[in-house]
Design a protein around this motif. Structure first.
Motif, PDB file in Angstrom:
ATOM      1  N   ALA A   1       1.239   2.960  17.179  1.00 54.35           N
ATOM      2  CA  ALA A   1       2.484   3.886  16.947  1.00 54.35           C
ATOM      3  C   ALA A   1       3.439   3.533  15.615  1.00 54.35           C
ATOM      4  O   ALA A   1       4.007   4.197  15.196  1.00 54.35           O
ATOM      5  N   HIS A   2       3.101   2.294  15.202  1.00 55.90           N
ATOM      6  CA  HIS A   2       4.081   1.879  14.140  1.00 55.90           C
ATOM      7  C   HIS A   2       3.333   2.022  12.725  1.00 55.90           C
ATOM      8  O   HIS A   2       3.861   1.924  11.680  1.00 55.90           O
ATOM      9  N   HIS A   3       2.137   2.415  12.948  1.00 60.84           N
ATOM     10  CA  HIS A   3       1.212   2.430  11.472  1.00 60.84           C
ATOM     11  C   HIS A   3       1.477   3.984  10.682  1.00 60.84           C
ATOM     12  O   HIS A   3       1.439   4.844  11.657  1.00 60.84           O
ATOM     13  N   TRP A  14      11.159   7.374  14.499  1.00 59.47           N
ATOM     14  CA  TRP A  14      10.078   6.488  13.923  1.00 59.47           C
ATOM     15  C   TRP A  14       9.317   7.233  12.886  1.00 59.47           C
ATOM     16  O   TRP A  14       8.691   8.171  13.231  1.00 59.47           O
ATOM     17  N   THR A  15       9.581   6.676  11.790  1.00 60.22           N
ATOM     18  CA  THR A  15       8.874   7.302  10.534  1.00 60.22           C
ATOM     19  C   THR A  15       8.653   6.338   9.239  1.00 60.22           C
ATOM     20  O   THR A  15       8.514   5.024   9.802  1.00 60.22           O
ATOM     21  N   MET A  16       8.736   6.624   8.181  1.00 62.27           N
ATOM     22  CA  MET A  16       8.361   5.669   7.116  1.00 62.27           C
ATOM     23  C   MET A  16       9.151   5.999   6.061  1.00 62.27           C
ATOM     24  O   MET A  16       9.987   6.907   5.850  1.00 62.27           O
ATOM     25  N   ARG A  17       9.422   5.103   5.200  1.00 62.92           N
ATOM     26  CA  ARG A  17      10.226   5.254   3.819  1.00 62.92           C
ATOM     27  C   ARG A  17       9.525   4.589   2.710  1.00 62.92           C
ATOM     28  O   ARG A  17       9.810   3.404   2.363  1.00 62.92           O
ATOM     29  N   PHE A  18       8.590   5.352   2.353  1.00 63.09           N
ATOM     30  CA  PHE A  18       7.510   4.907   1.256  1.00 63.09           C
ATOM     31  C   PHE A  18       8.493   4.716   0.019  1.00 63.09           C
ATOM     32  O   PHE A  18       7.966   3.722  -0.847  1.00 63.09           O
ATOM     33  N   PHE A  38       6.809   1.456   7.709  1.00 62.50           N
ATOM     34  CA  PHE A  38       7.448   1.842   9.140  1.00 62.50           C
ATOM     35  C   PHE A  38       8.804   1.866   8.826  1.00 62.50           C
ATOM     36  O   PHE A  38       9.530   0.762   8.241  1.00 62.50           O
ATOM     37  N   TYR A  39       9.610   2.742   9.213  1.00 68.88           N
ATOM     38  CA  TYR A  39      11.202   2.875   9.411  1.00 68.88           C
ATOM     39  C   TYR A  39      11.872   3.403  10.449  1.00 68.88           C
ATOM     40  O   TYR A  39      11.360   4.560  10.646  1.00 68.88           O
ATOM     41  N   PHE A  40      12.705   2.945  11.052  1.00 70.53           N
ATOM     42  CA  PHE A  40      13.360   3.485  12.220  1.00 70.53           C
ATOM     43  C   PHE A  40      14.593   4.033  11.412  1.00 70.53           C
ATOM     44  O   PHE A  40      15.451   3.406  11.124  1.00 70.53           O
ATOM     45  N   ALA A  41      14.531   5.507  11.566  1.00 70.89           N
ATOM     46  CA  ALA A  41      15.744   6.160  10.866  1.00 70.89           C
ATOM     47  C   ALA A  41      16.877   6.361  12.016  1.00 70.89           C
ATOM     48  O   ALA A  41      16.610   7.470  12.751  1.00 70.89           O
ATOM     49  N   ALA A  42      17.856   5.657  12.204  1.00 68.13           N
ATOM     50  CA  ALA A  42      18.711   5.828  13.196  1.00 68.13           C
ATOM     51  C   ALA A  42      19.435   7.060  13.135  1.00 68.13           C
ATOM     52  O   ALA A  42      19.444   7.532  14.169  1.00 68.13           O
ATOM     53  N   LYS A  43      19.667   7.677  11.872  1.00 71.43           N
ATOM     54  CA  LYS A  43      20.303   9.004  11.901  1.00 71.43           C
ATOM     55  C   LYS A  43      19.427  10.082  12.531  1.00 71.43           C
ATOM     56  O   LYS A  43      19.925  11.160  12.855  1.00 71.43           O
ATOM     57  N   LEU A  96       0.905  -1.248  -0.188  1.00 73.08           N
ATOM     58  CA  LEU A  96      -0.148   0.015  -0.060  1.00 73.08           C
ATOM     59  C   LEU A  96       0.806   1.060   0.150  1.00 73.08           C
ATOM     60  O   LEU A  96       0.468   2.209  -0.667  1.00 73.08           O
ATOM     61  N   ALA A  97       1.932   1.149   0.619  1.00 75.33           N
ATOM     62  CA  ALA A  97       2.919   2.415   1.016  1.00 75.33           C
ATOM     63  C   ALA A  97       3.616   2.711  -0.417  1.00 75.33           C
ATOM     64  O   ALA A  97       3.558   3.860  -0.929  1.00 75.33           O
ATOM     65  N   ARG A  98       3.872   1.502  -1.095  1.00 68.93           N
ATOM     66  CA  ARG A  98       4.727   1.636  -2.520  1.00 68.93           C
ATOM     67  C   ARG A  98       3.524   2.161  -3.422  1.00 68.93           C
ATOM     68  O   ARG A  98       3.923   3.113  -4.313  1.00 68.93           O
ATOM     69  N   ASN A  99       2.395   1.698  -3.371  1.00 69.76           N
ATOM     70  CA  ASN A  99       1.433   2.314  -4.299  1.00 69.76           C
ATOM     71  C   ASN A  99       1.010   3.777  -4.168  1.00 69.76           C
ATOM     72  O   ASN A  99       0.819   4.273  -5.261  1.00 69.76           O
ATOM     73  N   TYR A 100       1.062   4.075  -2.897  1.00 69.19           N
ATOM     74  CA  TYR A 100       0.739   5.342  -2.770  1.00 69.19           C
ATOM     75  C   TYR A 100       2.060   6.312  -2.995  1.00 69.19           C
ATOM     76  O   TYR A 100       1.755   7.358  -3.902  1.00 69.19           O
TER      77      TYR A 100
END
Lengths: 485, 443
Positions: free
Chosen positions: A212-214, A266-270, A276-281, A100-104
């Motif tokens: 929280a992860h959605h 705590w973010t995403m990387r569509f 969901f993506y944890f961006a360590a940076k 769904l994320a990729r489609n969006y």
């Protein structure tokens, strides 16, 4: 009245009617009547642990409404562990989340490219570019799927176990996200089904973690943008104020900021198909103090630990207990009931199924003085259920319009607090007449739901029987009896 | 219409100030000049901005260097006379260019604001802070009527709300009228059919809360829908007459040409929508029924934590819609003692956050519009955004309790005595520094 009575025809329910009449006529009789075999108890159980009785559930609850209610909890829990029944033409909104994320993402990229093209052609042309309306087809389509599924699920036991539909709505409202926010809109339905429904009778901490992860929540409360260098405290605040502890629980503005720091990254990387993506940076690696606890750098695990801590806090138990009691029992629930539910919550580490069992087994649930008025959504779902579920596109459109005008638009409560469920909010004079509009419109195209007659007061039933047949279905749905649950 | 009124007011203004300063410091208000009687003829509309609007983007302290430093991406530029910058109000403040529809009101002297007002204690929860402001009863957390409801009760008047099902500010024992947003308010629905109506009235004949509510609602709705529908027909007629007037020398027009012409006569605008339509509905009903002296409107979408924009963007759009709505309301709600209050639960952080938005703050601007308002200037205390001046090192402080602002307005519009004010908003104090807020000729 025998349990074998077929409920499809109203005149076969004299027993129940006699019980109601006796109960109304004599307070002593009321005291002696076992509360969970009366029509009132069946109405209460089916309208609260779901949206409305159906001919089948009205019959099933006859032996013992309480036993029936407890059964619903187990059935709802079992159903929550199975995939939802979504018709294939709507299923896109419930695609696997990364898909769904990729489609969006593909959709937004395409839209950007088209906009660029328009700008280019406008610059090369002497004429003004025709102003096209922004293409919102993808987001609109995902929301259409979610809305249609929701209204089908809340009104048709063959599509969704009724208590599961009710609990899914309850949690969606508690962890509210809103289609009024454009980038949240395509994910609302997925969130409803996968974050809320599948955990609806599970452990509370799993609900908070799923939420929280959605991406729906990450986007709705701006968490996705927050970083060590650019903190955004929106989600952190509502996580404590609304989702867990509650406003009076004693946390401070410093706690809000510390929790926001814990959650940075705590973010995403569509673009990579990661919902969901944890961006360590982006994560703040410094030490934090939340409610007196020290959190040292542990990446995403820090946030998970903080959420678990909040989910198991006694103030959270109290808050969830109160909200459940308010939704299912009374606008002003007995503090002893709230305490009892909170105790179960704490004893079972937030097992919602256990808390619901305590609730159904408590005398408070069955007390006639604990009245509840249906919210517009309760009313709309129960009206659809009375006609045997959603029949056509028109039912959906009309229901969505009704909900918007009633002030409870589906999946579109703009603010994170969610709507209230009490009569003080929804018992507004003109609004009641608008429920009648909706009832009579639906009623004009359905056969009279005679199986509901036993649940009407004698007065209402007699008045409706005097009216022209074409008005009767609508009047049953518009009756004062049908407004209560 | 209000020109003669205006000049008399200006003259008496000076006198009134002197009186106010001369009186002693009681907890509540000073009594009026000897022999004067508190007025009780006004009407009040409260517009609540839910979600904490960013007052520093509406009324911009452009001359303060800290303002621009704290908001590198979202500040509104210093006025340069164009619409790409703040619209200059005075040497301290400018107005967001999207709020241009309100500039004439400032110039006419009937728009003012108190730049740093709010709750007495910081409260960063939207929902708790809104509740506190709607009940105006410090320390209570439930079971208290909203202050507009209380006021309707004590003044034997009726309050009307548009849009929300039953907002806290209107809830309580006094009967209120609540109509939906948009065109739905113009429809009588099923009540238009006499058979269905009678059947429903019979069904709700019971002597209980639902029965009483239904009967009240049916009567109220039939009346309001009819009034709004009539007004719509008449305003369409007015517009078509205006269009015909312009075209009277020409040959008869085709229907299409006529429609185009009508639109042109209305300055390109179609029927009002959104807040403008709701404001029009509110003022129409309040105009038709003198019993309706209290009105409530709300607007949402102000919680701009990320990407709020500056002269354009989310917040600018929202401010533009609001300004058009308020301008519409003022156009029709402008009797000598009519007053509009625009308020929000708290302000936003003075600095922008890491996501080009603002987080929950404290002090915020309350706006006042109406002929009694000593407008064209702002009132109360203002301290610039120097770090030492901020609350918690991040927010505008609250220099004036929101209840003190309301008290000034309510004393004027509803003639509330000290006792009445103390009952309506327990614990609040009269703030003499705001005594110049209402034009003295109005007192």
């Amino acid at each position: 009245m025998r349990p074998t009575t077929r409920p499809q025809k109203g005149h076969q329910w004299p027993g129940i009617i006699a019980i109601i009449c006796a109960a109304l006529a004599s307070p002593q009789a009321q005291a002696q009547t076992p509360p969970d075999t009366s029509a009132a108890a069946i109405w209460r159980a089916t309208s609260r642990l779901g949206y409305a009785p159906t001919p089948a559930s009205a019959q099933a609850a006859q032996k013992s409404a309480e036993t029936w209610g407890l059964q619903q909890i187990d059935e709802a829990h079992a159903a929550s562990q199975t995939p939802p029944k979504i018709s294939p033409d709507l299923a896109a909104f419930n695609a696997p989340i990364n898909e769904l994320a990729r489609n969006y993402h593909a959709y937004t990229e395409e839209r950007k490219a088209r906009r660029q093209e328009r700008t280019n052609s406008a610059m090369s042309s002497t004429e003004m570019a025709p102003s096209e309306p922004a293409d919102d087809s993808f987001r609109r389509e995902m929301l259409r799927g979610a809305n249609t599924w929701h209204l089908t699920a809340c009104s048709d036991p063959a599509t969704e176990q009724p208590l599961l539909a009710k609990m899914t709505e309850f949690w969606f409202n508690h962890f509210n996200v809103s289609a009024t926010k454009g980038n949240t809109r395509p994910f609302v339905g997925h969130y409803l089904v996968n974050a809320m429904r599948s955990n609806a009778l599970g452990k509370f901490e799993d609900l908070v973690l799923a939420s929280a992860h959605h991406p729906a929540m990450l986007l709705y409360l701006d968490q996705a943008q927050s970083s060590a260098r650019g903190l955004n405290e929106n989600y952190a605040r509502e996580l404590m104020e609304l989702h867990t502890l509650g406003v009076g629980a004693g946390y401070t503005q410093t706690d809000v900021r510390e929790l926001a720091r814990i959650l940075t990254g705590w973010t995403m990387r569509f673009s990579q198909g990661e919902a969901f993506y944890f961006a360590a940076k982006r994560h703040d690696t410094g030490e934090k103090q939340l409610l007196g606890q020290t959190f040292t750098n542990a990446g995403e695990a820090e946030g998970i630990a903080a959420i678990r801590m909040l989910a198991h806090h006694p103030a959270t138990a109290q808050r969830i207990a109160k909200r459940l009691a308010t939704t299912f029992v009374s606008d002003q629930p007995n503090p002893a009931l709230v305490k009892k539910l909170a105790t179960t919550f704490e004893r079972t580490q937030g097992d919602i199924r256990a808390v619901m069992q305590t609730l159904v087994q408590s005398p408070d649930f069955w007390l006639s003085e604990n009245t509840l008025l249906k919210t517009p959504l309760d009313f709309a779902c129960s009206a659809l259920a009375a006609q045997g579920g959603v029949k056509n596109e028109r039912d959906i459109k009309q229901t969505l319009t009704f909900l918007s005008q009633a002030g409870q638009p589906l999946h579109a409560w703009a603010t994170p607090d969610g709507y209230k469920t009490d009569a003080a909010t929804w018992l507004a004079p003109e609004a009641l007449t608008r429920r009648a509009d909706h009832a009579l419109a639906l009623g004009s195209r359905m056969p009279e739901p005679t199986y509901l007659h036993p649940f009407l007061s004698t007065t209402s039933r007699e008045r409706i029987e005097h009216e022209a047949p074409k008005l009767r279905s609508g009047l049953v749905l518009a009756s004062p009896d049908f407004m209560r649950k | 219409m209000h020109t003669p009124y205006f000049s008399r007011r200006l003259f008496l203004n000076t006198l009134g100030t002197g009186i106010a300063l001369a009186t002693s410091s009681r907890v509540w208000a000073q009594p009026g000049p000897a022999g004067s009687k508190a007025k009780n003829q006004g009407r009040l509309v409260v517009v609540f901005l839910r979600g904490a609007y960013d007052g520093l983007s509406a009324f911009i302290p452009y001359a303060d260097p800290y303002y621009h430093q704290l908001r590198p991406n979202i500040a509104i530029a210093t006025p340069d006379g164009t619409t790409n910058t703040a619209l200059k109000l005075d040497a301290t403040f400018g107005m967001h260019p999207a709020m241009a529809p309100l500039l004439p009101l400032w110039q006419q002297g009937c728009l003012s604001f108190i730049p740093a007002a709010g709750l007495p204690q910081p409260n960063r929860s939207h929902f708790d802070a809104q509740y506190q402001m709607e009940i105006a009863h410090a320390g209570k957390t439930n079971g208290v009527p909203g202050w507009l409801n209380k006021l309707a009760g004590t003044h034997k008047t009726t309050a009307i709300g548009v849009g929300e099902a039953n907002p806290n500010i209107l809830s309580g024992p006094a009967k209120v009228k609540l109509i939906p947003r948009g065109q739905a308010a113009e429809r009588t629905g099923v009540l238009a059919d006499p058979n269905a109506r009678q059947a429903l009235m019979d069904l709700y004949a019971g002597n209980d809360a639902l029965g009483a509510a239904f009967h009240q609602g049916a009567n109220s709705r039939m009346q309001s829908a009819q009034e709004l529908a009539t007004e719509k027909t008449e305003s369409n007629k007015r517009r078509s007459m205006a269009a015909q007037q312009e075209h009277k020398d020409d040959t008869p027009m085709s229907a299409q040409a006529f429609a185009t012409e009508m639109k042109a006569a209305n300055n390109g605008a179609t029927d009002p929508i959104g807040l403008q339509l709701d404001a029009h509905h509110l003022s129409t009903l309040m105009h038709n029924d003198p019993q309706l002296r209290l009105g409530f409107l709300s607007a949402g979408g102000w919680d701009t934590h990320a990407n709020q924009g500056n002269i354009t963007g989310t917040l600018a759009n929202n401010l533009g819609n609001l300004a058009r709505g308020i301008a519409q309301l003022r156009q029709e709600f402008n009797a000598p003692d009519d007053t509009i209050v625009v308020m929000s639960e708290f302000g936003r952080t003075t600095a922008e956050n890491g996501t080009k938005g603002t987080d929950h703050g404290f002090g915020n601007a309350i706006w006042l519009i109406g002929n009694p308002i000593n407008g064209g200037k702002w009132h109360g205390q203002w301290t610039d955004l120097t770090p030492g001046n901020l609350n918690d090192n991040r927010d505008l402080p609250v220099h004036h309790d929101y209840r003190s602002v309301l008290a000034q307005v309510l004393r004027h519009t509803f003639g509330l005595t000290d006792t009445a004010l103390a009952n309506l908003m327990p614990g609040a104090q009269w703030d003499k520094r705001l005594n110049n807020l209402i034009r003295s000729s109005s007192i």
